[in-house]
Motif scaffolding. Sequence first.
Motif, short mmCIF file in Angstrom:
data_model
loop_
_atom_site.label_atom_id
_atom_site.label_comp_id
_atom_site.label_asym_id
_atom_site.label_seq_id
_atom_site.Cartn_x
_atom_site.Cartn_y
_atom_site.Cartn_z
N ASN A 443 27.68 -2.20 -4.72
CA ASN A 443 28.66 -1.20 -3.96
C ASN A 443 27.75 -0.22 -3.71
N LEU A 444 27.83 0.08 -2.49
CA LEU A 444 26.78 1.83 -1.25
C LEU A 444 28.40 2.37 -1.01
N THR A 445 27.74 3.31 -1.14
CA THR A 445 28.06 4.87 -1.38
C THR A 445 27.72 6.43 -0.78
N ALA A 446 28.12 6.61 -0.15
CA ALA A 446 27.70 7.32 1.39
C ALA A 446 28.19 8.58 1.71
N SER A 447 27.82 10.04 1.34
CA SER A 447 28.07 11.20 1.89
C SER A 447 26.85 11.68 2.93
N VAL A 448 26.84 11.85 4.12
CA VAL A 448 25.78 12.45 5.43
C VAL A 448 26.49 12.65 6.10
N SER A 449 25.19 14.05 6.67
CA SER A 449 25.72 15.44 8.31
C SER A 449 25.05 14.91 8.16
N ALA A 450 24.56 15.64 10.40
CA ALA A 450 23.71 16.29 11.24
C ALA A 450 24.78 17.10 11.79
N VAL A 451 23.69 18.45 11.71
CA VAL A 451 24.43 19.61 12.31
C VAL A 451 23.59 19.96 12.82
N SER A 452 23.39 20.37 14.08
CA SER A 452 22.79 20.63 14.30
C SER A 452 21.21 21.12 14.51
N GLY A 453 20.52 19.34 14.31
CA GLY A 453 19.26 18.89 14.05
C GLY A 453 18.85 19.40 12.37
N LEU A 483 18.12 10.96 10.30
CA LEU A 483 19.44 10.20 10.80
C LEU A 483 19.25 10.24 12.61
N VAL A 484 18.87 9.60 12.59
CA VAL A 484 19.21 8.82 13.79
C VAL A 484 19.67 8.48 14.94
N TYR A 485 20.71 8.91 16.27
CA TYR A 485 21.77 8.24 16.98
C TYR A 485 21.09 7.85 18.56
N SER A 486 22.11 6.78 18.35
CA SER A 486 22.04 6.35 19.81
C SER A 486 23.00 4.97 19.98
N VAL A 487 23.49 5.52 21.01
CA VAL A 487 24.70 4.11 22.10
C VAL A 487 23.85 3.30 22.79
N SER A 568 30.57 15.44 20.52
CA SER A 568 30.68 14.56 22.37
C SER A 568 28.99 15.21 22.63
N GLY A 569 29.44 14.18 23.84
CA GLY A 569 28.54 14.68 25.27
C GLY A 569 26.96 15.04 24.32
N ALA A 570 26.14 15.96 24.25
CA ALA A 570 24.85 15.83 23.85
C ALA A 570 25.09 16.52 22.77
N ASN A 571 26.00 16.57 21.54
CA ASN A 571 26.21 16.89 20.54
C ASN A 571 27.02 15.18 19.65
N ALA A 572 26.87 13.97 20.44
CA ALA A 572 27.34 13.19 20.01
C ALA A 572 27.07 12.87 18.52
N GLY A 573 25.50 13.44 18.49
CA GLY A 573 24.58 12.27 17.56
C GLY A 573 25.80 13.19 15.92
#
Length: 590
Positions: A443-453, A483-487, A568-573
Amino acid sequence: MKIGTDGFPGKAVVLLGALAVLTGCGGGGSSSESSPSDFDAPVEPVNIGGDGDIFDPERLLDVEITMSASNWRTLKAEARTLAETSRECLPEFEYTELPATVTIDGDTMGNVNVRKKGFIGSLSPDLPSLKLDFNDLQEGRTYQNVSRMTLNNNRQDPSNVRQCLAYDRFRDIGIAAPLCNYAQVTVNGEDLGVFAHVEPIRKPFLRRTFGDDSGNLYEAQQADFGNYLIRRFETKTNEDANNRSDLQAVADAMALDDEAMMDVLPQLLDVDEFIRFWAMETLLGAWDSASGNANNFYLYHSPDDGLFHFIPWGADTAFRGTHPLKPGSAPLYRNFRLAERLYGMPEYRQQYLDALEDLLANHWDEEAMQLEIERVMVLTGTTEADVESVESFLLGTGMPGDDGYERSQREVLLSAIAGNEPEEAVTLLEDTQPDCSEPATTNLTASVSAVSGTDSGVFSFTLPDGRQVSASLTFAAFEVDSLVYSVDTELAPAVHSLLLIGVDAAQGFKPYVLQVFIEDTDYIPGTHKLHGFATNALLFEVDESVPGDVVSLALGATGTITLNSVGSGANAGDVDMDIDMTMEYLPGTE
């Protein structure tokens, strides 16, 4: 937080390369005619829509499907899990057939069976590929003389051109390949967009292409010629009478030395035809194919000549070239035992290279294909941005030294034929006794966030040996973007990637990576179930002593990803996310 917008980041591509254990179809039906009673009029005419050509390339079929809302939810939700598709013994799986009313170009049919289709690459929770059966609930009924339709969602092909254009190339050189055109699909009034309408590889196809449908037909999903690997070929005709000895005969021939094999093999399989088939797969840059991935093809044992023939399928990864799961195997694909054996023999290697040169000279017309792409764009409303990668593959991009310079496929292959390209890597499926035991899970659990870098949070799981892991993004953020975001816009819907890098303080800050994929339609606040490869997660251990610096540990099986907020936009990550899922460890993970 680091954001990329032109596909997965470098390390994410490396992680995808670790999925070589994974791989992204067919249908048919009876052509018998019903004999309604003299007293009871048939519910509907036997053949709806007259004798029109349902595969006319100039047609954009208008397909409207109506079913109960609950059935539509059921259909969309069904999927194999990413984890189970990696098992050595695949669990039994069948999609549910659900009744619907279908209208095609104004002609309406009730009691049509509709079901989802797809193995893993094309699965989508919101834009499913579909199979329609007109004959099952009303025997003898056809639409324009076909009893079934296969509608592919083009999830791996936003250009809408790859499949039809590829099958045209195979037919042009005399290889049996499905017919193909396009359909605008709506379900319960919701416009799902343009689908590829592809001829099912069933008995009507066999009669059309081989003149006889009584032979053994097999579908390959990660299958090859070996004593154990032949078990992966799925029998599609003669299921009760066929003892599969014809496949075993090829496997036995492949076990011989080269000279003995070539004494026997031409009596079992059309070798010359296969070499042209293989050359066309190479020319098309179709990585998820027989020679590229031991995947997405059919075999037909024709009664006419007693030989096996290869039939292409699942061509939505054509016109790409580079293999994302097996880097370095392009451009001369041979990740298939027959291709690799023939390439190792000078006579047949030369025949393959000669076939490539012949196809380039006589059957690879970039200008004609460009005109066909433009025609399809007008017919389907596809944008220039969506076809850009196909055009770059065909024509190249820029000049040497320019940023984004890309050679055309013709230039790449002529260089490879001349021996001027690096030696291709070859990855073959292992022909070993499959391990059918139940995999270890966590069982894998996670609680993570990325805000303004600022990246923070933790993901936790238990290793097979019982050790508890608590991988902290907060601690890892002191050294790397954790935390690296891409699309990936080469998928439709696009897929968002969140690459989580955490370190476990209890293990001397040992790093682990969790790569989360979320389909664009799911990238909104809410709780989303795992679904195939579209919305799921992969777990890795960082090990700088191995190629790519990571070792694959586990794949998502069941559970949920909850997005509390997304940017959203430039802050989608920018994201706040909770995960609660069961992951299956890969075979051999300790």
